[in-house]
Design an enzyme around this catalytic site. Structure first.
Site, PDB file in Angstrom:
ATOM      1  N   ASP A 111     -14.894 -22.394 -32.158  1.00 39.57           N
ATOM      2  CA  ASP A 111     -15.931 -21.444 -31.748  1.00 39.57           C
ATOM      3  C   ASP A 111     -15.339 -20.636 -30.595  1.00 39.57           C
ATOM      4  OD1 ASP A 111     -18.070 -20.130 -30.530  1.00 39.57           O
ATOM      5  OD2 ASP A 111     -19.499 -21.756 -30.881  1.00 39.57           O
ATOM      6  N   LYS A 122     -22.972 -12.035 -28.950  1.00 39.75           N
ATOM      7  CA  LYS A 122     -22.624 -12.114 -27.538  1.00 39.75           C
ATOM      8  C   LYS A 122     -21.674 -10.974 -27.151  1.00 39.75           C
ATOM      9  CE  LYS A 122     -25.237 -15.710 -27.919  1.00 39.75           C
ATOM     10  NZ  LYS A 122     -24.729 -17.041 -28.187  1.00 39.75           N
ATOM     11  N   ARG A 151     -25.756  -7.578 -50.852  1.00 36.22           N
ATOM     12  CA  ARG A 151     -25.530  -8.971 -50.433  1.00 36.22           C
ATOM     13  C   ARG A 151     -24.088  -9.394 -50.703  1.00 36.22           C
ATOM     14  NH1 ARG A 151     -26.089 -13.014 -53.596  1.00 36.22           N
ATOM     15  NH2 ARG A 151     -27.886 -12.272 -54.757  1.00 36.22           N
ATOM     16  N   TYR A 187     -22.327 -25.914 -27.789  1.00 34.30           N
ATOM     17  CA  TYR A 187     -23.532 -25.096 -27.885  1.00 34.30           C
ATOM     18  C   TYR A 187     -24.635 -25.939 -28.532  1.00 34.30           C
ATOM     19  CZ  TYR A 187     -26.689 -21.517 -29.540  1.00 34.30           C
ATOM     20  OH  TYR A 187     -27.808 -20.785 -29.797  1.00 34.30           O
TER      21      TYR A 187
HETATM   22  C1  LIG Z   1     -24.964 -18.100 -29.021  1.00 28.29           C
HETATM   23  C2  LIG Z   1     -23.912 -19.037 -29.449  1.00 28.29           C
HETATM   24  C3  LIG Z   1     -23.921 -19.577 -30.747  1.00 28.29           C
HETATM   25  C4  LIG Z   1     -25.019 -19.281 -31.757  1.00 28.29           C
HETATM   26  O1  LIG Z   1     -25.058 -17.946 -32.124  1.00 28.29           O
HETATM   27  P1  LIG Z   1     -26.402 -17.188 -32.619  1.00 28.29           P
HETATM   28  O2  LIG Z   1     -25.894 -15.807 -32.877  1.00 28.29           O
HETATM   29  O3  LIG Z   1     -27.401 -17.280 -31.507  1.00 28.29           O
HETATM   30  O4  LIG Z   1     -26.891 -17.891 -33.823  1.00 28.29           O
HETATM   31  C5  LIG Z   1     -22.887 -20.431 -31.094  1.00 28.29           C
HETATM   32  N1  LIG Z   1     -21.915 -20.750 -30.215  1.00 28.29           N
HETATM   33  C6  LIG Z   1     -21.886 -20.268 -28.962  1.00 28.29           C
HETATM   34  C7  LIG Z   1     -20.788 -20.672 -28.039  1.00 28.29           C
HETATM   35  C8  LIG Z   1     -22.884 -19.397 -28.530  1.00 28.29           C
HETATM   36  O5  LIG Z   1     -22.856 -18.924 -27.268  1.00 28.29           O
END
Ligand SMILES: *Cc1c(COP(=O)(O)O)cnc(C)c1O
Length: 373
Positions: free
Chosen positions: A171, A196, A47, A99
């Site tokens: 982000d 992603k 961890r 998001y």
């Molecule tokens: C998918 C996504 C998230 C969240 O990510 P997870 O891995 O699903 O928790 C945050 N911001 C954007 C722009 C995303 O496409």
């Protein structure tokens, strides 16, 4: 070195114990002490640090041009750790078009420990300025935004944030460091859903934060990572690092394919509007052209005739898969308002697509037949 080279080499070296070129997966949760009680390899407990996670963090830090990185078990866990690093009573400004999970975290989870939030149209810097309060501690950027592909001027927002002593976090899930590097524009940190494009194959969940410099904020987020324990498994880290080697080339192909699909949709009589920052008609095109090297693989479009027609287009595609998420090899299509649920601002005739790595002509033919029943 250039990004293509870094993507292949950062965080990777042949295993000194065996010569293995592909890195081993260190599943061990615990690491042996030497006779004198020290930890000769620097690892104590998975961890707190694990070799696969350290390798991934090293690679992410290098690609974004930061001083350190923290990997999480999901993008949402990464986002939550940033909000947790703020003191209760702080105010956060975030994009209206962010998001949904980020918005829900602020409105549902963090409102109850007294984090205030205001959502603005971040394509308009005046709205950002007008939303600042004496207790504003963080301005959250998401560009291109979700699902309307709005473009935020990163430098402009950073300047507003720093002018009031607030942090600016971006982000960068949709851009990736291949297309856009917010730390070079002085953002304090970058957040990713590595689920992603980094993962790139729709088979692993992950998140990350990369810091521009070491600070009390960076240290606190890293304590939350380790103490809170929302860390990725060694195998998840291994999968993401494995996929990053091809990220620069995938981003190029996603972007080239999306540009062709956007151009096709933009001239289609059944299509009311196309949201893709690469189109010269997009209101954020000039800013996107300045801060991005390519325009990415995501786009949305509105179908003439309302929700029922949009749903029927999504029902008729054969090559696209009807699913949420993005950034994988395969193209996805999604009726966005229905996944966002009650209170969504997303138009009900909007379809969001994640353009994959198929041949663009096949994708265009599929959309063509779906738009012309
Ligand atoms: C998918 C996504 C998230 C969240 O990510 P997870 O891995 O699903 O928790 C945050 N911001 C954007 C722009 C995303 O496409």
């Amino acid at each position: 070195m250039r990004l293509e080279t870094l993507a292949v080499h950062a965080g990777r070296r042949a295993d000194p114990a065996t010569g293995s070129v592909a890195p081993p997966i260190y599943l061990s949760t615990t690491f042996e002490r030497a006779e004198d009680g020290s930890f000769p390899h620097g690892h104590v407990y998975t961890r707190t640090e694990n070799p696969n996670r350290l390798a991934l963090e090293d690679c992410l830090r290098t690609l974004e041009g930061g001083t350190s990185a923290a990997a999480f078990s999901s993008g949402s866990a990464a986002t939550a750790s940033i909000f947790q690093a703020l003191t209760p009573g702080s105010h956060v400004i975030a994009p209206q078009d962010s998001y949904t999970g980020t918005k829900t975290l602020l409105q549902d989870i963090f409102a109850s420990w007294n984090l205030e939030s205001t959502f603005v149209d971040m394509a308009d810097l005046d709205q950002v300025r007008a939303a600042t309060r004496p207790n504003t501690r963080l301005i959250w950027i998401e560009t291109p935004s979700n699902p309307l592909l709005k473009i935020t001027d990163i430098e402009g927002v950073v300047e507003i944030a720093h002018g009031i002593g607030a942090l600016c976090v971006c982000d960068n899930t949709w851009g990736t460091p291949i297309l856009q590097r917010p730390l070079a524009l002085c953002a304090d940190a970058v957040m990713h859903s590595t689920t992603k494009y980094f993962g790139g194959h729709s088979d692993v969940l992950g998140g990350a934060i990369i810091f521009r410099e070491e600070s009390a904020f960076a240290a606190k987020v890293k304590r939350i990572q380790v103490r809170g324990g929302a860390v990725p498994s060694p195998f998840d880290c291994w999968l993401i690092l494995r996929s990053i080697g091809t990220l620069p080339w995938r981003m190029r192909a996603h972007s080239a394919n999306a540009a062709q699909v956007a151009a096709f949709l933009a001239q289609h009589p059944q299509v009311e509007a196309v949201y893709y920052p690469g189109l010269p008609t997009h209101p954020g095109h000039n800013i996107a052209a300045r801060q991005m090297t390519l325009f990415g693989g995501m786009l949305s479009f509105q179908v003439r005739g309302g929700q029922a027609v949009a749903m029927s287009v999504a029902a008729r595609v054969k090559l696209f898969t009807r699913a949420t998420s993005l950034g994988g090899l395969e193209s996805l299509i999604e009726h966005r308002a229905s996944i966002e649920g009650a209170g969504t601002l997303t138009p009900d005739n909007l379809l969001r697509v994640s353009i994959g790595l198929e041949h663009p002509d096949d994708l265009i033919e599929d959309l063509e037949q779906a738009l012309h029943p």
